[in-house]
Design a protein around this motif. Sequence first.
Motif, PDB file in Angstrom:
ATOM      1  N   LEU A 120      -8.221  27.728 -25.216  1.00  0.00           N
ATOM      2  CA  LEU A 120      -7.903  28.481 -24.004  1.00  0.00           C
ATOM      3  C   LEU A 120      -9.143  28.822 -23.200  1.00  0.00           C
ATOM      4  O   LEU A 120      -9.101  28.883 -21.975  1.00  0.00           O
ATOM      5  N   LYS A 121     -10.248  29.066 -23.898  1.00  0.00           N
ATOM      6  CA  LYS A 121     -11.513  29.398 -23.246  1.00  0.00           C
ATOM      7  C   LYS A 121     -12.636  28.714 -24.025  1.00  0.00           C
ATOM      8  O   LYS A 121     -12.596  28.634 -25.249  1.00  0.00           O
ATOM      9  N   ASP A 122     -13.639  28.281 -23.287  1.00  0.00           N
ATOM     10  CA  ASP A 122     -14.819  27.655 -23.891  1.00  0.00           C
ATOM     11  C   ASP A 122     -15.962  27.882 -22.896  1.00  0.00           C
ATOM     12  O   ASP A 122     -16.053  27.195 -21.895  1.00  0.00           O
ATOM     13  N   ALA A 167     -12.307  23.530 -37.018  1.00  0.00           N
ATOM     14  CA  ALA A 167     -12.590  22.125 -36.737  1.00  0.00           C
ATOM     15  C   ALA A 167     -12.344  21.806 -35.262  1.00  0.00           C
ATOM     16  O   ALA A 167     -13.108  21.056 -34.645  1.00  0.00           O
ATOM     17  N   THR A 168     -11.292  22.374 -34.690  1.00  0.00           N
ATOM     18  CA  THR A 168     -11.004  22.163 -33.268  1.00  0.00           C
ATOM     19  C   THR A 168     -12.152  22.693 -32.408  1.00  0.00           C
ATOM     20  O   THR A 168     -12.606  22.029 -31.473  1.00  0.00           O
ATOM     21  N   ALA A 169     -12.627  23.893 -32.730  1.00  0.00           N
ATOM     22  CA  ALA A 169     -13.730  24.487 -31.965  1.00  0.00           C
ATOM     23  C   ALA A 169     -15.017  23.681 -32.143  1.00  0.00           C
ATOM     24  O   ALA A 169     -15.729  23.414 -31.167  1.00  0.00           O
ATOM     25  N   LEU A 170     -15.301  23.280 -33.371  1.00  0.00           N
ATOM     26  CA  LEU A 170     -16.535  22.532 -33.639  1.00  0.00           C
ATOM     27  C   LEU A 170     -16.512  21.155 -32.991  1.00  0.00           C
ATOM     28  O   LEU A 170     -17.570  20.614 -32.645  1.00  0.00           O
ATOM     29  N   ALA A 171     -15.336  20.574 -32.804  1.00  0.00           N
ATOM     30  CA  ALA A 171     -15.231  19.275 -32.136  1.00  0.00           C
ATOM     31  C   ALA A 171     -15.669  19.367 -30.673  1.00  0.00           C
ATOM     32  O   ALA A 171     -16.138  18.384 -30.101  1.00  0.00           O
ATOM     33  N   LYS A 172     -15.538  20.542 -30.078  1.00  0.00           N
ATOM     34  CA  LYS A 172     -15.971  20.743 -28.695  1.00  0.00           C
ATOM     35  C   LYS A 172     -17.493  20.812 -28.582  1.00  0.00           C
ATOM     36  O   LYS A 172     -18.049  20.562 -27.519  1.00  0.00           O
ATOM     37  N   HIS A 173     -18.150  21.182 -29.685  1.00  0.00           N
ATOM     38  CA  HIS A 173     -19.610  21.346 -29.698  1.00  0.00           C
ATOM     39  C   HIS A 173     -20.158  20.750 -30.997  1.00  0.00           C
ATOM     40  O   HIS A 173     -20.483  21.483 -31.940  1.00  0.00           O
TER      41      HIS A 173
END
Length: 102
Positions: free
Chosen positions: A96-98, A47-53
């Motif tokens: 940490l990275k995106d 969910a954290t990763a998907l919130a970025k994209h």
Amino acid sequence: MKTLTALATVAVIGMTASLAHARDLGPDEALRLRDAGTIQSFEKLNATALAKHPGAVVQETELEEKFGKYLYQIELRDPQGIEWDLELDAVNGQVLKDHQDT
């Protein structure tokens, strides 16, 4: 020639040492760490990763231990078809990275 041989030897040792500090964790170990509360749930990390994209879809995930830290790596594909590689601290969920996959 000795200098070239020495440089090649140092390069091989350096690559080998970096490999020794990173290891992929299998599903059983990942679940054990999650159940013990050592790392966040995979749903929360996703969910954290998907919130970025927003609108992206998870393509692949991997949990790795590197230098004593648990890292959650996730590959996403956004609605425009762009692939993104993210790395999160699996303990606290910090991104940490995106970056866009090239």
